[in-house]
Design a protein around this motif. Sequence first.
Motif, PDB file in Angstrom:
ATOM      1  N   GLN A  23      33.541 -12.001 -10.604  1.00  0.00           N
ATOM      2  CA  GLN A  23      32.990 -13.068 -11.438  1.00  0.00           C
ATOM      3  C   GLN A  23      33.186 -14.442 -10.802  1.00  0.00           C
ATOM      4  OE1 GLN A  23      30.930 -12.340 -13.896  1.00  0.00           O
ATOM      5  NE2 GLN A  23      31.381 -10.237 -13.310  1.00  0.00           N
ATOM      6  N   ARG A  24      34.315 -14.628 -10.109  1.00  0.00           N
ATOM      7  CA  ARG A  24      34.487 -15.882  -9.352  1.00  0.00           C
ATOM      8  C   ARG A  24      33.357 -16.015  -8.328  1.00  0.00           C
ATOM      9  NH1 ARG A  24      39.975 -14.188  -7.910  1.00  0.00           N
ATOM     10  NH2 ARG A  24      41.455 -15.011  -9.411  1.00  0.00           N
ATOM     11  N   THR A  25      33.074 -14.920  -7.633  1.00  0.00           N
ATOM     12  CA  THR A  25      32.035 -14.925  -6.599  1.00  0.00           C
ATOM     13  C   THR A  25      30.680 -15.293  -7.187  1.00  0.00           C
ATOM     14  OG1 THR A  25      33.240 -13.328  -5.252  1.00  0.00           O
ATOM     15  CG2 THR A  25      30.864 -13.495  -4.863  1.00  0.00           C
ATOM     16  N   ALA A  26      30.364 -14.749  -8.346  1.00  0.00           N
ATOM     17  CA  ALA A  26      29.075 -15.062  -8.975  1.00  0.00           C
ATOM     18  C   ALA A  26      28.948 -16.563  -9.245  1.00  0.00           C
ATOM     19  CB  ALA A  26      28.921 -14.270 -10.274  1.00  0.00           C
ATOM     20  N   ILE A  27      30.021 -17.179  -9.694  1.00  0.00           N
ATOM     21  CA  ILE A  27      29.984 -18.621  -9.971  1.00  0.00           C
ATOM     22  C   ILE A  27      29.878 -19.400  -8.665  1.00  0.00           C
ATOM     23  CG2 ILE A  27      31.304 -20.577 -10.886  1.00  0.00           C
ATOM     24  CD1 ILE A  27      32.397 -18.524 -13.007  1.00  0.00           C
ATOM     25  N   ARG A  28      30.701 -19.039  -7.681  1.00  0.00           N
ATOM     26  CA  ARG A  28      30.640 -19.741  -6.388  1.00  0.00           C
ATOM     27  C   ARG A  28      29.244 -19.643  -5.780  1.00  0.00           C
ATOM     28  NH1 ARG A  28      36.004 -17.266  -5.453  1.00  0.00           N
ATOM     29  NH2 ARG A  28      34.895 -15.620  -4.350  1.00  0.00           N
ATOM     30  N   GLU A  29      28.642 -18.462  -5.847  1.00  0.00           N
ATOM     31  CA  GLU A  29      27.334 -18.269  -5.230  1.00  0.00           C
ATOM     32  C   GLU A  29      26.223 -19.034  -5.942  1.00  0.00           C
ATOM     33  OE1 GLU A  29      26.715 -14.075  -4.640  1.00  0.00           O
ATOM     34  OE2 GLU A  29      28.048 -14.067  -2.896  1.00  0.00           O
ATOM     35  N   SER A  30      26.435 -19.399  -7.192  1.00  0.00           N
ATOM     36  CA  SER A  30      25.418 -20.174  -7.909  1.00  0.00           C
ATOM     37  C   SER A  30      25.238 -21.559  -7.291  1.00  0.00           C
ATOM     38  CB  SER A  30      25.773 -20.301  -9.392  1.00  0.00           C
ATOM     39  OG  SER A  30      26.857 -21.192  -9.586  1.00  0.00           O
ATOM     40  N   LEU A  50      26.200 -27.195 -12.676  1.00  0.00           N
ATOM     41  CA  LEU A  50      26.862 -26.205 -11.827  1.00  0.00           C
ATOM     42  C   LEU A  50      28.216 -26.698 -11.332  1.00  0.00           C
ATOM     43  CD1 LEU A  50      23.763 -24.839  -9.913  1.00  0.00           C
ATOM     44  CD2 LEU A  50      25.117 -23.670 -11.664  1.00  0.00           C
ATOM     45  N   SER A  51      28.287 -27.950 -10.914  1.00  0.00           N
ATOM     46  CA  SER A  51      29.583 -28.457 -10.455  1.00  0.00           C
ATOM     47  C   SER A  51      30.566 -28.569 -11.613  1.00  0.00           C
ATOM     48  CB  SER A  51      29.432 -29.785  -9.715  1.00  0.00           C
ATOM     49  OG  SER A  51      28.791 -30.755 -10.508  1.00  0.00           O
ATOM     50  N   GLY A  52      30.072 -28.860 -12.808  1.00  0.00           N
ATOM     51  CA  GLY A  52      30.932 -28.917 -13.982  1.00  0.00           C
ATOM     52  C   GLY A  52      31.474 -27.549 -14.363  1.00  0.00           C
ATOM     53  N   HIS A 155      25.952 -18.824 -17.612  1.00  0.00           N
ATOM     54  CA  HIS A 155      25.494 -20.212 -17.739  1.00  0.00           C
ATOM     55  C   HIS A 155      25.007 -20.721 -16.386  1.00  0.00           C
ATOM     56  CE1 HIS A 155      28.555 -20.677 -21.229  1.00  0.00           C
ATOM     57  NE2 HIS A 155      27.379 -20.356 -21.711  1.00  0.00           N
ATOM     58  N   ALA A 156      25.778 -20.446 -15.347  1.00  0.00           N
ATOM     59  CA  ALA A 156      25.418 -20.917 -14.005  1.00  0.00           C
ATOM     60  C   ALA A 156      24.087 -20.326 -13.555  1.00  0.00           C
ATOM     61  CB  ALA A 156      26.532 -20.588 -13.014  1.00  0.00           C
ATOM     62  N   ASP A 157      23.843 -19.058 -13.869  1.00  0.00           N
ATOM     63  CA  ASP A 157      22.560 -18.433 -13.521  1.00  0.00           C
ATOM     64  C   ASP A 157      21.398 -19.193 -14.162  1.00  0.00           C
ATOM     65  OD1 ASP A 157      23.673 -16.360 -12.032  1.00  0.00           O
ATOM     66  OD2 ASP A 157      23.527 -14.888 -13.653  1.00  0.00           O
ATOM     67  N   ILE A 158      21.544 -19.533 -15.432  1.00  0.00           N
ATOM     68  CA  ILE A 158      20.473 -20.230 -16.149  1.00  0.00           C
ATOM     69  C   ILE A 158      20.259 -21.624 -15.571  1.00  0.00           C
ATOM     70  CG2 ILE A 158      19.845 -21.272 -18.371  1.00  0.00           C
ATOM     71  CD1 ILE A 158      21.271 -18.790 -19.666  1.00  0.00           C
TER      72      ILE A 158
END
Length: 170
Positions: A23-30, A50-52, A155-158
């Motif tokens: 899940q960390r990776t998914a956020i970083r990759e966004s 995304l940065s927030g 959220h990051a995906d959206i």
Amino acid sequence: MAQISTEVLGDERGTLLAFVEAQRTAIRESLLGLGEEQAASRTTVSELTLSGVLKHVAECELAWLRMAQQAPNERQRSEESWGEAFRLVEGESIASVLAFWGEVAQETEAFVTALPSLDETFPLPPAPWFPKDGKVSMRWMLLHLVEEFARHAGHADIVRESLDGTRAMG
């Protein structure tokens, strides 16, 4: 983009840590390929950027780690500074927050790996959403981090798809 690990980790602790990292990776990759301005852009009616999201999850992990360690949180937010947890402020960048989160992630993994048992508990802070004098296990904390990060990865995906059409899952 984020891939599900096919590695069989063999034990509960390793599996939970792997799910947290996925899940960390998914956020970083966004954030891949974005500049600071793009990553700070609001693309929906929400205040989220995304940065927030990145900063929030990094500080969230630190907060749970410090609670589990029963140690002071050096980044504890007050009511006045709460909003800064969701946006980069002067002197911060995507790279600096990623580096900070990387350090927190390493510390979390070392802490969890060294625990005698995931059944060990720690007290929850006083809050209306926690039971009075509540305690949770280290296992609960790891599952909560998976839940927290997965929610924000969505959220990051959206936000990312609204920003430039990039989608995490193809």
